[in-house]
Design a protein around this motif. Structure first.
Motif, PDB file in Angstrom:
ATOM      1  N   GLU A 221       1.021  -0.549  -0.026  1.00  0.00           N
ATOM      2  CA  GLU A 221      -0.214   0.080   0.164  1.00  0.00           C
ATOM      3  C   GLU A 221       0.841   1.395   0.410  1.00  0.00           C
ATOM      4  OE1 GLU A 221      -3.263   2.598   0.677  1.00  0.00           O
ATOM      5  OE2 GLU A 221      -1.614   2.087   1.909  1.00  0.00           O
TER       6      GLU A 221
ATOM      7  N   HIS B 184       0.848   4.523   0.755  1.00  0.00           N
ATOM      8  CA  HIS B 184       0.776   5.528   2.318  1.00  0.00           C
ATOM      9  C   HIS B 184       1.281   5.366   3.289  1.00  0.00           C
ATOM     10  CE1 HIS B 184      -3.108   7.500   0.518  1.00  0.00           C
ATOM     11  NE2 HIS B 184      -3.484   6.433   0.245  1.00  0.00           N
TER      12      HIS B 184
ATOM     13  N   HIS C 264      -6.150  11.325  -4.138  1.00  0.00           N
ATOM     14  CA  HIS C 264      -6.345   9.643  -4.996  1.00  0.00           C
ATOM     15  C   HIS C 264      -6.585  10.522  -6.367  1.00  0.00           C
ATOM     16  CE1 HIS C 264      -6.393   8.433  -0.915  1.00  0.00           C
ATOM     17  NE2 HIS C 264      -5.689   7.514  -1.381  1.00  0.00           N
TER      18      HIS C 264
ATOM     19  N   HIS D   7     -10.890   2.943   3.483  1.00  0.00           N
ATOM     20  CA  HIS D   7      -9.864   4.493   3.798  1.00  0.00           C
ATOM     21  C   HIS D   7     -10.644   5.254   2.243  1.00  0.00           C
ATOM     22  CE1 HIS D   7      -6.962   3.695   0.964  1.00  0.00           C
ATOM     23  NE2 HIS D   7      -6.306   4.879   0.753  1.00  0.00           N
TER      24      HIS D   7
ATOM     25  N   ALA E 249     -10.869   6.820  -0.739  1.00  0.00           N
ATOM     26  CA  ALA E 249      -9.423   7.245  -1.582  1.00  0.00           C
ATOM     27  C   ALA E 249     -11.062   7.440  -3.126  1.00  0.00           C
ATOM     28  CB  ALA E 249      -9.787   5.335  -2.105  1.00  0.00           C
TER      29      ALA E 249
ATOM     30  N   HIS F 196      -4.529   1.290  -6.263  1.00  0.00           N
ATOM     31  CA  HIS F 196      -3.316   1.974  -5.808  1.00  0.00           C
ATOM     32  C   HIS F 196      -1.917   1.396  -6.409  1.00  0.00           C
ATOM     33  CE1 HIS F 196      -5.962   3.832  -2.523  1.00  0.00           C
ATOM     34  NE2 HIS F 196      -5.434   4.897  -2.253  1.00  0.00           N
TER      35      HIS F 196
HETATM   36 ZN   LIG Z   1      -5.315   5.967  -0.807  1.00  0.00          ZN
END
Ligand SMILES: [Zn+2]
Length: 306
Positions: free
Chosen positions: A60, A62, A134, A199, A201, A275
């Motif tokens: 991921e 982030h 995003h 989350h 996005a 992502h």
């Molecule tokens: Zn994200």
């Protein structure tokens, strides 16, 4: 005579080997940090460049920080394509700490109108980006990104300008088709709300098409814990609106979505934010466009598309 031929073959062989090696070395070296930008590069540049998507498969983005050896390869590359300083604060440190001669830097968010972080979804405990990072989830932004990437490719490798331009035009045409599919989805759907146990996005789709995303999470950080109150609120909405599916995000164990789905006895489905891909999806050849077509197909069911 026999000897001479052998020597000649050897020389020709060596010459061919050198040429092959030179060709490999000559390819522009591109480092890229996020899947959508990587996908644009491979659609436009194909085999003309040596591109490394350095966010490891399944990871991921982030809070990701590149390793020292990755940073070394970035410094030595011809082009770095990154998402934004908001999502990738290490870029700023890299620029400040190194001379970076011969490296072209492309902030893929350039030219894009970033939307402000939704304050309703702001998380008090974590430092949030001022803008929603995003932006790649709006296909019109993918078109702007493709144009920026095309220009950067031409800058580092002007000899292949025609090749890159032709491929970019074809890719942009398919992004326009994708945009038409998104528009059609929202125009012909009975509902405009989804429950998303991930989350936040999809702010750009929400912003553009009026999709309402109800989430138990309060921020962009995927590891945040939803409150019991937020979960209870979602359960009420589920019953009230007669919603039959809960979406969850890619690359993260859908623990929260599963808890809500089990209690409410509804289905769970992934809504992919692109992502990054898992190792399996990467091997299966998934692209940004195939991911979004899959999302649209799932949303058609959930939003009661007619
Ligand atoms: Zn994200």
């Amino acid at each position: 005579m026999f000897k001479r031929v052998t020597v000649l073959v050897l020389i020709l062989g060596l010459f061919a080997a050198c040429q092959a090696e030179v060709q490999v070395i000559d390819k522009p070296k591109i480092m890229v940090s996020l899947f959508p930008q990587y996908d644009i590069i491979r659609q436009i540049a194909q085999d003309k460049v040596d591109v490394e998507f350095f966010l490891p498969a399944g990871v991921e983005p982030h809070n990701y920080e590149p390793s020292a050896s990755t940073l070394m390869r970035i410094v030595e590359a011809d082009l770095l394509v990154y998402t934004s300083e908001g999502l990738e604060p290490w870029v700023k440190r890299l620029v400040e700490g190194n001379a970076l001669e011969g490296l072209v830097l492309l902030d893929a968010s350039q030219g894009i109108s970033l939307i402000e972080a939704d304050h309703e979804h702001e998380d008090d405990e974590e430092e949030e980006a001022e803008f929603d990072p995003h932006y790649w989830l709006d296909p019109l932004n993918m078109i702007i990104m493709s144009e920026s990437i095309l220009n950067a490719l031409i800058e580092i490798d002007p000899e292949n300008e025609v090749f890159y331009t032709t491929n970019a035009e074809a890719y942009i045409a398919s992004l326009n088709d994708l945009d038409a599919s998104w528009k059609d989805l929202f125009e012909r759907s009975a509902l405009n709300q989804i429950i998303y146990g991930g989350h936040f996005a999809f702010g750009y789709l929400s912003h553009r098409f009026g999709l309402e995303i109800l989430s138990p999470y309060s921020g962009y950080a995927p590891d945040a814990e939803p409150s019991a109150q937020a979960l209870a609120g979602l359960m009420d909405v589920l019953k009230e609106k007669d919603i039959h599916v809960i979406f969850y995000e890619e690359l993260i164990d859908p623990r929260v979505a599963r808890i809500i789905a089990e209690q409410a006895q509804v289905e769970i489905e992934v809504l992919h934010g692109a992502h990054n891909l898992s190792v399996e999806d990467m091997q299966a050849g998934w692209t940004y466009i195939s991911i979004m077509e899959d999302n649209i197909a799932k949303l058609k069911e959930a939003l009661r598309y007619e």
